[in-house]
Write an enzyme that holds these catalytic residues in place. Structure first.
Site, PDB file in Angstrom:
ATOM      1  N   SER A  90       0.790  -1.228   0.000  1.00 53.43           N
ATOM      2  CA  SER A  90       0.000   0.000   0.000  1.00 53.43           C
ATOM      3  C   SER A  90       0.821   1.276   0.000  1.00 53.43           C
ATOM      4  CB  SER A  90      -0.935   0.003   1.218  1.00 53.43           C
ATOM      5  OG  SER A  90      -0.189  -0.059   2.422  1.00 53.43           O
TER       6      SER A  90
ATOM      7  N   HIS B 193      -5.438  -3.938  -1.974  1.00 52.84           N
ATOM      8  CA  HIS B 193      -5.116  -2.975  -3.026  1.00 52.84           C
ATOM      9  C   HIS B 193      -4.913  -3.644  -4.386  1.00 52.84           C
ATOM     10  CE1 HIS B 193      -4.573   0.448  -0.256  1.00 52.84           C
ATOM     11  NE2 HIS B 193      -4.160  -0.481   0.590  1.00 52.84           N
TER      12      HIS B 193
ATOM     13  N   LYS C 240     -12.346  -0.181  -0.812  1.00 55.13           N
ATOM     14  CA  LYS C 240     -11.528   0.364  -1.894  1.00 55.13           C
ATOM     15  C   LYS C 240     -12.267   0.180  -3.221  1.00 55.13           C
ATOM     16  CE  LYS C 240      -7.465  -0.262   0.956  1.00 55.13           C
ATOM     17  NZ  LYS C 240      -8.222  -0.531   2.186  1.00 55.13           N
TER      18      LYS C 240
END
Length: 398
Positions: free
Chosen positions: A185, A213, A244
């Protein structure tokens, strides 16, 4: 020493007080609009380069409508854990669709991504087991390792020689779990999954990927890091977050039926936490549907990220180049980093400062992230602002 003395004299507290005194405190900026490429923050227009809203679904009309529909049908919450009264048919449908999309047998949802790692690792690993942890893994993995009571052995970031050295030192018959972020990240680099899988097979270990991610970003149609490498069947456990690419809140574990069934019945973080709200489940499922309908959206995200990277490079700005929407900009020293971050915010660009203890002093960064919904004109404007600010000499008392 008094218990609360650390709140005043601890190095982290001193750094916090200094940042405030020098007017470069970077946290808790107030957002006054939807999470979008351009937002309203604290009364002025700001280009958002600090969000994990990778696919831009937080403002998608279909996703928003799904959240309203779930709220109308199921109410505001479930008032209980999945283990007891808190399982909705909506949760089960979301789990089924996520498992089918990613190619796993089973899926278990949790209230947050952080809690998902706690739930998995604390249940599957015990005091006689070993966890091999990349040094740059997410903080939730480190806390999960502590909760498991397993023996934790850290290997140097993405250093496969160091990982193998540690594996060689562990009895072959012992339980071993190699845990890695799929996309890291802070720096945006991708784990060396093929080599990790090869070492796991060689030394009788299991593999877990935190794909917070990576999902929605990598792999065919955004299926994640394991799919990116064609190794879904070799990764024993994948965890995802909904906050996300899926524009919601929550997380999930993807694994085999037997592992999922075990963890559902023994994991304290799962059993003793209320399940995700109906609106959160509804929006996550709608975002998944939108991703399935628009499988080229991850490619558009990568194209705009590449466009941004090239703009920064042409402007002479030193960055970490990686094939992900995370683009770190070197700023080196802590107070310089805070000053640059504050100045960019004032000029109309929001970025995330990465300072000690999240990194070593002298290697501080401004972490920027892209959305599939960013446009080239907005990116050009952001590059111009960033370049203009970085050409200035920091004034920590400004």
């Amino acid at each position: 020493m008094d218990l609360f003395q650390k709140c005043i004299s601890d190095p982290n507290a001193e750094r916090l007080h200094m940042a405030r005194d020098l007017n470069v405190y970077p946290y808790f900026h107030v957002l006054e609009s939807r999470q979008a490429p351009v937002v309203q923050m604290e009364g002025h227009r700001v280009i958002m380069l600090g969000s994990n809203n990778y696919l831009g679904f937080t403002e998608d009309p279909e996703v928003i409508a799904a959240g309203h529909a779930a709220l109308d049908k199921y109410g505001t919450g479930v008032s209980g854990s999945r283990f007891l009264n808190g399982t909705l048919d909506l949760h089960l449908q979301l789990e089924k669709e996520l498992a089918e999309f990613t190619g796993y047998e089973d899926c278990m949802t949790c209230s947050t991504g952080f809690q998902t790692n706690l739930a998995i690792i604390s249940a599957i690993c015990g005091k006689d087991d070993y966890i091999l942890n990349d040094r740059e893994n997410h903080a939730s993995i480190y806390d999960a390792c502590r909760l498991s009571f397993a023996k934790v052995m850290r290997y140097r970031h993405s250093n496969m020689e160091d990982l193998e050295r540690i594996l060689q030192s562990i009895p072959r018959a012992s339980g071993k779990l190699i845990v890695t972020d799929g996309v890291f990240s802070m720096r945006g680099d991708i784990c060396k999954l093929p080599e990790i899988v090869e070492l796991a097979q060689k030394y009788n270990a299991r593999v877990m990927v935190d794909d917070a991610h990576g999902f929605g970003v990598l792999g065919p149609g955004g299926r994640g890091t394991a799919a990116h490498f064609g190794l879904t069947d070799k990764v024993d456990i994948t965890m995802l977050t909904f906050s996300k690419s899926l524009a919601s809140i929550g997380g999930c574990m993807l694994t085999s039926h037997k592992v999922a069934d075990w963890i559902r019945h023994v994991s304290r973080p799962f059993i003793f936490s209320a399940s995700i709200t109906p609106s959160s489940a509804g929006t996550a499922m709608a975002a998944l549907h939108r991703l399935i309908e628009d499988p080229e959206r991850p490619a558009r995200l990568m194209n705009i990220a590449h466009y941004f990277q090239q703009g920064l490079i042409r402007a002479g700005i030193r960055i970490i180049e990686a094939p992900t929407p995370i683009v770190p900009i070197f700023t080196y020293e802590t107070m310089d980093t805070l000053w640059y971050g504050k100045k960019m915010f004032e000029e109309g660009v929001y970025v995330n400062p990465v300072i000690t203890p999240a990194c070593v002093e002298g290697e501080c960064l401004l972490r920027t992230t892209l959305m599939a919904t960013h446009t080239e004109p907005v990116i050009d404007e952001a590059v111009d602002i960033i370049a203009r600010v970085l050409r200035q000499k920091p004034d920590h008392k400004g």
